[in-house]
Structures are given as structure tokens and as C-alpha cells.
Design an enzyme around this catalytic site. Structure first.
Site, PDB file in Angstrom:
ATOM      1  N   ARG A 113      22.857  37.992 121.017  1.00  0.00           N
ATOM      2  CA  ARG A 113      23.546  39.282 120.185  1.00  0.00           C
ATOM      3  C   ARG A 113      23.745  38.795 118.828  1.00  0.00           C
ATOM      4  O   ARG A 113      23.504  39.658 117.712  1.00  0.00           O
ATOM      5  CB  ARG A 113      24.571  39.699 121.009  1.00  0.00           C
ATOM      6  CG  ARG A 113      25.015  41.088 120.446  1.00  0.00           C
ATOM      7  CD  ARG A 113      26.193  41.782 121.065  1.00  0.00           C
ATOM      8  NE  ARG A 113      26.988  42.504 120.068  1.00  0.00           N
ATOM      9  CZ  ARG A 113      26.666  43.929 120.052  1.00  0.00           C
ATOM     10  NH1 ARG A 113      26.038  44.337 121.076  1.00  0.00           N
ATOM     11  NH2 ARG A 113      27.292  44.593 119.423  1.00  0.00           N
ATOM     12  N   MET A 118      31.754  40.055 122.507  1.00  0.00           N
ATOM     13  CA  MET A 118      30.559  39.148 123.061  1.00  0.00           C
ATOM     14  C   MET A 118      29.934  38.341 121.987  1.00  0.00           C
ATOM     15  O   MET A 118      29.109  37.236 122.218  1.00  0.00           O
ATOM     16  CB  MET A 118      29.455  40.211 123.235  1.00  0.00           C
ATOM     17  CG  MET A 118      29.830  41.052 124.627  1.00  0.00           C
ATOM     18  SD  MET A 118      30.340  40.234 126.013  1.00  0.00           S
ATOM     19  CE  MET A 118      28.997  39.589 126.711  1.00  0.00           C
ATOM     20  N   CYS A 166      35.535  42.874 116.715  1.00  0.00           N
ATOM     21  CA  CYS A 166      34.670  42.446 115.947  1.00  0.00           C
ATOM     22  C   CYS A 166      35.051  41.655 114.577  1.00  0.00           C
ATOM     23  O   CYS A 166      36.002  42.354 113.858  1.00  0.00           O
ATOM     24  CB  CYS A 166      33.788  43.668 115.519  1.00  0.00           C
ATOM     25  SG  CYS A 166      32.870  44.671 116.683  1.00  0.00           S
ATOM     26  N   GLY A 178      27.580  51.557 115.307  1.00  0.00           N
ATOM     27  CA  GLY A 178      28.536  50.874 114.882  1.00  0.00           C
ATOM     28  C   GLY A 178      28.471  49.656 114.496  1.00  0.00           C
ATOM     29  O   GLY A 178      27.454  48.933 115.303  1.00  0.00           O
TER      30      GLY A 178
HETATM   31  P1  XMP Z   1      35.869  48.630 120.886  1.00  0.00           P
HETATM   32  O1  XMP Z   1      36.557  49.003 119.596  1.00  0.00           O
HETATM   33  O2  XMP Z   1      35.765  49.575 121.803  1.00  0.00           O
HETATM   34  O3  XMP Z   1      34.475  47.925 120.432  1.00  0.00           O
HETATM   35  O4  XMP Z   1      36.566  47.504 121.560  1.00  0.00           O
HETATM   36  C1  XMP Z   1      33.619  47.730 121.538  1.00  0.00           C
HETATM   37  C2  XMP Z   1      32.124  47.645 120.757  1.00  0.00           C
HETATM   38  O5  XMP Z   1      32.169  46.266 120.131  1.00  0.00           O
HETATM   39  C3  XMP Z   1      31.043  45.665 119.934  1.00  0.00           C
HETATM   40  N1  XMP Z   1      31.231  44.276 120.163  1.00  0.00           N
HETATM   41  C4  XMP Z   1      31.253  43.333 119.304  1.00  0.00           C
HETATM   42  N2  XMP Z   1      31.122  43.266 117.669  1.00  0.00           N
HETATM   43  N3  XMP Z   1      31.406  41.070 117.526  1.00  0.00           N
HETATM   44  C5  XMP Z   1      31.094  42.284 116.773  1.00  0.00           C
HETATM   45  O6  XMP Z   1      31.148  42.248 115.695  1.00  0.00           O
HETATM   46  C6  XMP Z   1      31.549  41.006 118.920  1.00  0.00           C
HETATM   47  O7  XMP Z   1      32.175  39.981 119.113  1.00  0.00           O
HETATM   48  C7  XMP Z   1      31.513  42.208 119.902  1.00  0.00           C
HETATM   49  N4  XMP Z   1      31.659  42.156 121.027  1.00  0.00           N
HETATM   50  C8  XMP Z   1      31.264  43.651 121.290  1.00  0.00           C
HETATM   51  C9  XMP Z   1      30.159  46.304 120.869  1.00  0.00           C
HETATM   52  O8  XMP Z   1      29.303  47.266 120.187  1.00  0.00           O
HETATM   53  C10 XMP Z   1      31.018  47.020 121.843  1.00  0.00           C
HETATM   54  O9  XMP Z   1      30.483  48.121 122.560  1.00  0.00           O
END
Ligand code: XMP
Length: 496
Positions: A410, A397, A314, A307
Site C-alpha cells: 500500500r 496499515m 496517517c 482521502g
Molecule cells: P481514520 O481517520 O478513520 O482513517 O482512522 C482511516 C483511513 O486511514 C487510511 N490509512 C492510512 N493512511 N497511513 C496513511 O497515510 C497509514 O498507515 C494508514 N492506514 C490507513 C485508510 O484510508 C483508512 O481507511
């Protein structure tokens, strides 16, 4: 419908979960017989395909514990100090139903004012007193409401009021819960301290908790009967020390957490973990292409997290113009990884049970969720009201808010002077507790697989690659038709 291969290899388009729909097939078994057992990585089996994201508004001890009890698994985030993360792993590992693994203690210097303060802050009215003021110290006594309630002078030392150790009934940690019940009942005690041979406090059994202790038949446990828990780490030098601390607390699986996981940094970290802690399963990612998967599989990963930019918070695809629509990414990477027996975690973009069913029928072994779980009681943070709706904070994050707290690596912002956030922060609505949400998702996923004529996740993958599972791409209008429409207002879309 068409075989997934036709849908996903037919042209230049990439699809996400909502773009596709699964064709129903014949049902010849009851919904309760659908088996959702799966693997999260080469050596870790789960009864349910649900994981919680390593994010600081999603997974700390309480979420990881709850997920493991329900049959899934949690990955504790690393936007914290090494000690904090290790402590959180320890909380899950020390769990034993009915036992309080890390009871709140006071030291011999404490006064009744301290008792009142802890009661106001945490609602506990009785605690063990130990030489160190924490679990692990020598047990000096126990104080309960009965000991101190009527004492006017709140400056009085706790040691003058407590029931001293010599008058206490204690037990050792081999004690069964049934026997604990008996002992407490026959002695009319509400609390039973558990001590080691040197009379150091190991844990505490409380009668009120014992009454609530339930059995969790699906729980995720290792060979030693301990709940399993994962943790995220980065790829910096300091993450090597972090790993040592997590390993010492008994962590079972490591996620090397990066928004673009196909990097020399990640492969070096993977090699380091495999050399130093060969018993740990290592999940690499995030990735979205077969080329990325090949490099990480060749480097020896045990699982892949798929993903990039699909998560609800994101902004990677907008900020960096890289990523992939999630259904396409899951299908192609899973198909490739299957040849090597490497499970795929579909990470991000899950906002209903249908998305989970699609991820699984496209080859994923489990899903990782952030926003779906961030509004539950088990997620960190408090509920509050926003425009009359009960909500909790949820943040990427890679959002500037989380990066302020330290999660810069990250998103590779650590070496640059200018930070480039790749996520946002916001709120999600109250989803109750995972104690009801996970069973609801479980039953929904079972229904979906049953409708498609599939009796297990393993069979879903067999039928997928045989071309027996059939899919179609939905037009925009078809997607609107498939959702709620033509109503002025409605309730209950999420079904719980
Ligand atoms: P959902 O859709 O379940 O996604 O809320 C959770 C996943 O999103 C990723 N993640 C991020 N991706 N910027 C991103 O592009 C961010 O700030 C970020 N924070 C988390 C991560 O893979 C998580 O499991």
C-alpha cells in the site's frame, strides 16, 4: 452562508471538516423520516452510509458481519494470507441468523481432554463430531455436557461417549428457524445439526443463539439474500490469485487499496478485474483531485475512495508532503464524479458524527471509518488497560508495525530496501459495540440533516449543487467556541 462552490473555489486554501460549518435551514419533517440510503459503488446500495476500513485492527469477519447487519458494509483487509482473507469473506457470506455457519467440530480421534481444552479456550461445551474434524465432514455424532460431565477418565475417546449420529435429530438446510425452534422444543434439544443429502455437516442451530437471534431490517443483502461484504486487494501479481479466492467465496465489492491510487498499477488491476470478474464492483483510490478521479473513472471504476493523509493514524502528508485537506478533496472529487454517476467514499478523518454530516453534504455518498470503529468489540484484538483506561490497539496499515506483518505494498515499500512508514500505531478508547454505535451515528446524522432542512442523502446532493446548502469557514476561535470549552473537566463528548 455561501454555496459550497464559493467556499471551495474561492482561493488557495484547502479546508477540512472542522474548518467549515453548515447553516441551519427550515425543518418541515420529523427526524425519523430522514432517509440515509445511499450507494457505495455503482451497483451496491446501502441503507446507511457507513463503511469500515480495510485495516487489520478494524475489519475482519466480525466487523464486516456486524456492519452489514446494521445496514452498512465492511471491507476485509488483506494483511493476511489469501486463505485467511477468503475464509473471512466466507464467514460473512455463510451467515444466516440463528445458524452457526462454521461450528467448531472435533474429529473421531479426539478425547475428552480435547473437549475440556476447547471449553477452556472458547467456552463451547457441546460440539458435532465429524469424520474430518470440521464442518463439511460426515456427521458422526454430537457431544454435550450431559454426555461427558460425570466421566472421570478424560482420556476416553469422544466416540465412546458422544450421542451417535443414528440417535440424533437432524434437519436439512431448507429448514426455517420457526420449525427449528419447534423441533428443538419438542425434543428438548439444545443443538440441532443441519446436514446435506450425504449426511455431511452443513451448520448447527443452537437454542441459546436462537433466542438471541434478532431481525435486522436495514441489513445489506444481495439478490440471493446473503449479507454483502467487500475486500481490499493490492496491485501485485499475487493479488490476482487472491481475487480468485475472494470471488469464489462470494465477495461483492473490491477496493484496490493504495495510498496514491492514480497509478498504472491500479488501472491494470482494475482492467484485470473487469475482464475476469465483470460482476464485481471495483472501488479505486485513494485519490484527492479531479485529475486523478478523471483517469480512474475513464478506466472504468465503480466507486472512488477519497482521502490522502486525513486518517487519524496517517503520516503521509508529513512524510511525503502530498495529500489534501479532506473537506476540499471530498467536495471537488464528488462534484466531478457525480457527472458520471460514480459514488464517492469519504475515507479517513472522521472522528465524530458532525464530520459524517459534512462529508455527505459536501457530496460524499458514504464515509469509511477506521479509528471510530477500532475501539468496538467487533474490531480484531483484545481490550486492555492503559493508564486506567480501557483501550484497544489501532494502527495505520502503513505503520512499521503493520508493515512487519506484510502490508508493504500500500505504501510502495516493497521494492525498496529502506521502508518508509506512512502511519503510526497506537490505541483507541473502548467504544462498546457497533450494535449501539451505528444506531447512535445514524440518529446523529439524521438530526444534522434535519437541521439543515434536508430529508435524504439524495436531497443533500441536490441542494448542494443547487447552492441551497450554505456553508461558512470558521476561524480558529470559532472552532474553539463550537467545541467544549470553559470547563475544568467533562464527560460524554462522544455522546454514547
Ligand atoms: P481514520 O481517520 O478513520 O482513517 O482512522 C482511516 C483511513 O486511514 C487510511 N490509512 C492510512 N493512511 N497511513 C496513511 O497515510 C497509514 O498507515 C494508514 N492506514 C490507513 C485508510 O484510508 C483508512 O481507511
Amino acid at each position: 452562508g455561501h454555496a459550497a462552490e464559493t467556499v471551495f473555489s474561492s482561493g488557495v486554501y484547502a479546508y477540512t471538516y472542522d474548518d467549515i460549518i453548515l447553516m441551519p435551514d427550515h425543518i418541515s419533517f420529523p427526524v425519523g423520516s430522514v432517509d440515509l440510503s445511499t450507494r457505495v459503488s455503482k451497483n451496491i446500495r446501502l441503507n446507511l452510509p457507513f463503511l469500515s476500513s480495510p485495516m487489520d485492527t478494524v475489519t475482519e469477519s466480525r466487523m464486516a458481519l456486524g456492519m452489514a447487519l446494521q445496514g452498512g458494509m465492511g471491507f476485509i483487509h488483506y494483511n493476511n494470507s489469501i486463505e485467511e482473507q477468503a475464509w473471512k469473506i466466507g464467514n460473512v457470506k455463510r451467515f444466516r441468523s440463528g445458524f452457526i455457519a462454521r461450528p467448531y467440530c472435533l474429529g473421531p480421534e479426539a478425547t475428552l481432554e480435547d473437549v475440556d481444552r476447547v471449553f477452556a479456550e472458547r467456552g463451547f461445551s457441546g460440539f458435532p463430531i465429524t469424520s474430518t474434524g470440521s464442518v463439511g465432514g460426515t456427521l458422526l455424532g454430537l457431544i454435550t455436557t450431559r454426555d461427558h460431565d460425570f466421566i472421570q477418565n478424560r482420556q476416553k475417546k469422544i466416540t465412546e461417549v458422544m450421542t451417535p449420529a443414528k440417535d440424533l435429530i437432524t434437519a436439512d438446510s431448507k429448514l426455517s428457524l420457526e420449525l427449528a425452534q419447534e423441533i428443538m422444543k419438542s425434543n428438548k434439544k439444545g443443538k440441532l445439526p443441519i446436514v446435506d443429502e450425504e449426511f455431511n455437516l452443513v451448520s448447527l442451530i443452537s437454542r441459546s443463539d436462537l433466542k438471541k437471534a434478532k431481525s435486522f431490517p436495514l441489513s445489506t443483502k444481495n439478490a440471493n439474500n446473503k449479507l454483502m461484504v467487500g475486500a481490499a486487494v493490492g496491485t501485485r501479481e499475487s493479488d490476482r490469485q487472491r481475487l480468485e479466492a475472494l470471488y469464489a467465496e462470494g465477495v461483492d465489492a473490491i477496493v484496490i487499496d493504495s495510498s496514491q491510487g492514480d497509478s498504472d498499477f491500479q488501472i491494470e488491476m482494475l482492467n484485470h478485474i473487469k475482464r475476469t470478474f465483470p460482476s464485481l464492483d471495483v472501488i479505486c483510490g485513494n485519490i484527492v483531485t479531479v485529475r486523478q478521479a478523471r483517469r480512474l473513472i475513464e478506466a472504468g471504476c465503480d466507486g472512488l475512495r477519497v482521502g490522502m493523509g486525513a486518517g487519524s493514524i496517517c503520516t503521509t502528508q508529513e512524510v511525503c508532503a502530498v495529500g489534501r485537506a479532506q473537506a476540499t478533496a471530498v467536495y471537488h472529487v464528488s462534484k466531478f464524479a457525480k457527472q458520471f454517476g460514480i459514488p464517492v467514499i469519504a475515507d479517513g478523518g472522521v472522528s465524530n458524527s458532525g464530520h459524517i454530516i459534512k462529508a455527505i453534504t459536501l457530496g460524499a455518498s458514504c464515509v469509511m471509518m477506521g479509528s471510530m470503529l477500532a475501539g468496538t468489540e467487533e474490531a480484531p484484538g483484545d481490550f486492555f488497560f492503559q493508564d486506567g483506561v480501557r483501550v484497544k490497539r489501532y494502527r495505520g496499515m502503513g505503520s512499521s508495525e503493520a508493515m512487519q506483518k506484510g502490508s508493504k505494498t500500500r505504501y510502495f515499500g516493497d521494492t525498496a530496501n529502506i521502508q518508509v512508514p506512512q502511519g503510526v500505531s497506537g490505541t483507541v478508547i473502548d467504544r462498546g459495540t457497533i450494535k449501539t454505535l451505528i444506531p447512535y451515528l445514524t440518529q446523529s446524522v439524521r438530526h444534522g440533516l434535519q437541521d439543515a432542512g434536508v430529508q435524504s442523502i439524495r436531497q443533500a446532493h441536490e441542494f448542494l449543487y443547487e447552492g441551497r446548502l450554505r456553508f461558512e469557514v470558521r476561524s480558529g476561535a470559532a472552532q474553539r467556541e463550537g467545541g467544549v470549552h470553559n470547563l475544568f473537566s467533562y464527560e460524554g463528548k462522544l455522546g454514547n
